[in-house]
Design an enzyme around this catalytic site. Structure first.
Site, PDB file in Angstrom:
ATOM      1  N   PRO A 123       0.848  -1.202   0.000  1.00 27.67           N
ATOM      2  CA  PRO A 123       0.000   0.000   0.000  1.00 27.67           C
ATOM      3  C   PRO A 123       0.878   1.245   0.000  1.00 27.67           C
ATOM      4  O   PRO A 123       1.392   1.671   1.037  1.00 27.67           O
ATOM      5  CB  PRO A 123      -0.809  -0.134   1.298  1.00 27.67           C
ATOM      6  CG  PRO A 123       0.027  -0.987   2.181  1.00 27.67           C
ATOM      7  CD  PRO A 123       0.806  -1.908   1.299  1.00 27.67           C
ATOM      8  N   ALA A 146       5.164   1.998   8.084  1.00 27.61           N
ATOM      9  CA  ALA A 146       5.392   3.330   8.660  1.00 27.61           C
ATOM     10  C   ALA A 146       4.203   4.231   8.383  1.00 27.61           C
ATOM     11  O   ALA A 146       3.397   3.972   7.481  1.00 27.61           O
ATOM     12  CB  ALA A 146       6.665   3.939   8.079  1.00 27.61           C
ATOM     13  N   ASP A 188       5.960   2.221   2.428  1.00 25.16           N
ATOM     14  CA  ASP A 188       4.986   1.165   2.696  1.00 25.16           C
ATOM     15  C   ASP A 188       4.170   1.558   3.918  1.00 25.16           C
ATOM     16  O   ASP A 188       4.692   1.580   5.037  1.00 25.16           O
ATOM     17  CB  ASP A 188       5.726  -0.152   2.925  1.00 25.16           C
ATOM     18  CG  ASP A 188       4.788  -1.346   3.040  1.00 25.16           C
ATOM     19  OD1 ASP A 188       3.601  -1.150   3.352  1.00 25.16           O
ATOM     20  OD2 ASP A 188       5.270  -2.483   2.841  1.00 25.16           O
ATOM     21  N   HIS A 189       2.887   1.841   3.707  1.00 21.83           N
ATOM     22  CA  HIS A 189       2.058   2.337   4.805  1.00 21.83           C
ATOM     23  C   HIS A 189       1.729   1.244   5.823  1.00 21.83           C
ATOM     24  O   HIS A 189       1.186   1.531   6.897  1.00 21.83           O
ATOM     25  CB  HIS A 189       0.764   2.942   4.253  1.00 21.83           C
ATOM     26  CG  HIS A 189       0.288   4.127   5.027  1.00 21.83           C
ATOM     27  ND1 HIS A 189       0.461   4.255   6.390  1.00 21.83           N
ATOM     28  CD2 HIS A 189      -0.353   5.268   4.629  1.00 21.83           C
ATOM     29  CE1 HIS A 189      -0.063   5.402   6.795  1.00 21.83           C
ATOM     30  NE2 HIS A 189      -0.557   6.039   5.746  1.00 21.83           N
ATOM     31  N   ARG A 190       2.059  -0.004   5.523  1.00 21.21           N
ATOM     32  CA  ARG A 190       1.906  -1.061   6.517  1.00 21.21           C
ATOM     33  C   ARG A 190       2.984  -0.968   7.578  1.00 21.21           C
ATOM     34  O   ARG A 190       2.796  -1.399   8.717  1.00 21.21           O
ATOM     35  CB  ARG A 190       1.980  -2.445   5.850  1.00 21.21           C
ATOM     36  CG  ARG A 190       0.906  -2.731   4.812  1.00 21.21           C
ATOM     37  CD  ARG A 190       1.206  -4.029   4.082  1.00 21.21           C
ATOM     38  NE  ARG A 190       2.508  -3.979   3.412  1.00 21.21           N
ATOM     39  CZ  ARG A 190       3.055  -5.035   2.783  1.00 21.21           C
ATOM     40  NH1 ARG A 190       2.411  -6.186   2.736  1.00 21.21           N
ATOM     41  NH2 ARG A 190       4.217  -4.920   2.190  1.00 21.21           N
TER      42      ARG A 190
END
Length: 439
Positions: A234, A412, A408-410
């Site tokens: 994501p 950070a 990567d929004h998972r």
């Protein structure tokens, strides 16, 4: 019989395209002789013979995309002795313990090629880089006589051939210049003129003319990697403006002192300093074990635009290097990338990636795609002089560079990305502060 399979020659590669076979059925090869040239998303490589033996069958055709583990060809193990003398000019000896030796004449299809070409057409010895030089200079590599070890064709042979051709010496139209030699194989690698569609232009009944480009090799592999990354990670992109005026001035001082350090070297070092403080961006997500691996080594990939597509060589252990070392390693890897001479080690193990598109001009921002399974990528864009308001409420002309950071929004959050780029900006806008980190 020995099955020669496509093995993993890169960092977790799953497939490759077959460029060409370098042997044909009936050829005797020694251990480590090149058998087939393949193209991955990152490099061109040759699959060597695992042992000495005789090529029995080529199972696939050039241009095919195959998975790791696929059998490429079958060979008979002759590692117990040297049988190369038994294979000469299309004739080989078939031996059977129960029968006397019988000479068998091979009769493959015939093609016409210039005199001086090895009759063992499939075993032209040349590195992928040499083949690339030949293509770029419009040279049919089969016409070139190799002066390297075992008759291997080297770059100098190609360049010498070009000079002779320009001087009118290498004239393939001279009478008596051709003779018959066996074709490569029956596995789809026959030498023949490309069809109209393969040549890149097609005319349809509708009267519409189209130009086409081949979607294979590095281009196809890059596409698959990008799709994998985009659908797995994501992505979130953070944008920032960086004042590089002081960095430009410092580089001029260094240049006046007889040295030269690129701006990108400063960027890489500043990022490495930031990664020490924000290691979450130098990490890999292990979903299976429900953990985020914070990596201590900073192996930073640098995206290089080559004629064959994007490739990312890796500067290893940046956290231990000074600016001059980073600059030198970056120049070395960039040259190897442009010359198609990168090794597996040069392109593997990256933990963070940068893309410096600023020198190309015109780019003010982007949403870069992360190199899976990494966590982040930073792209540097065009630097432009702009009027800005200083801390003293005065208007000044400053050199401003745009920056895009995909993460990567998972792993950070946006606030952490902002803090990371703020730290980077602090170091670049006051580059002499970096000296404190190097002490």
């Amino acid at each position: 019989m020995v099955e020669v399979k496509l093995h993993d020659i890169g960092e977790g590669m799953t497939e490759a395209d077959i460029n060409c076979y370098l042997v044909k059925p009936g050829d005797f090869v020694k251990a480590d002789d090149p058998l087939v040239e393949v193209q991955t998303d990152k490099m061109t490589a040759e699959i060597p013979a695992p042992r000495s033996g005789v090529i029995k069958e080529l199972l696939l055709s050039p241009g095919q995309t195959v998975q790791v583990g696929t059998t490429l060809l079958v060979m008979e193990d002759r590692s117990g002795g040297d049988h190369s003398a038994e294979f000469q000019k299309g004739t080989h000896i078939v031996k059977n313990e129960a029968e006397p030796a019988v000479a068998v004449l091979d009769r493959p299809a015939q093609v016409r090629v210039p005199v001086g070409v090895s009759a063992r057409l499939g075993q032209i010895l040349a590195s992928p880089y040499t083949r690339k030089v030949a293509r770029e200079n419009g040279v049919n590599i089969m016409e070139v006589k190799g002066t390297g070890p075992a008759g291997r064709i080297i770059e100098e042979d190609i360049l010498a051939f070009v000079k002779l051709k320009e001087a009118g010496v290498a004239n393939t139209s001279k009478p008596g210049f051709e003779h018959q030699v066996p074709n490569v194989s029956e596995a789809g690698s026959e030498l023949q003129a490309p069809t109209l569609s393969e040549a890149g232009s097609e005319e349809h009944d509708s009267g519409v003319h189209k130009d086409t480009l081949p979607f294979r090799g590095r281009r196809k592999q890059i596409a698959k990697k990008m799709v994998q990354s985009l659908y797995t990670i994501p992505h979130c992109t953070h944008f920032e403006e960086i004042d590089v005026s002081e960095l430009i001035a410092l580089r001029e001082e260094i240049k006046a002192a007889g040295n030269s350090i690129s701006a990108t070297a400063f960027f890489i070092k500043a990022l490495s300093i930031g990664l020490k403080e924000f290691p979450v961006f130098n990490a890999k997500l292990d979903e299976e074990n429900e953990s985020i691996q914070l990596l201590r080594e900073h192996h930073i990939g640098i995206a290089v635009d080559t004629p064959d597509g994007l490739i990312v060589p890796v500067i290893r252990n940046v956290e231990k290097m000074n600016l001059k070392q980073i600059h030198g390693e970056m120049k070395r890897l960039t040259k190897l990338a442009l010359d198609d001479k990168l090794t597996v080690k040069d392109i593997s193990g990256g933990t963070f990636t940068i893309s410096n598109v600023g020198p190309l001009g015109g780019s003010i921002g982007a949403t870069p795609i992360i190199q899976h399974p990494q966590t982040a990528l930073v792209s540097f864009h065009k630097t432009k002089k702009r009027p800005v308001v200083t801390d003293q409420d005065e208007i000044a002309i400053r050199s401003i560079m745009n920056l895009s950071m995909a993460f990567d929004h998972r792993v950070a959050d946006g606030a952490t990305a902002v803090a990371f780029t703020n730290r980077f900006a602090q170091l670049i806008e006051n580059p002499k502060m970096m000296l404190l980190e190097l002490m």
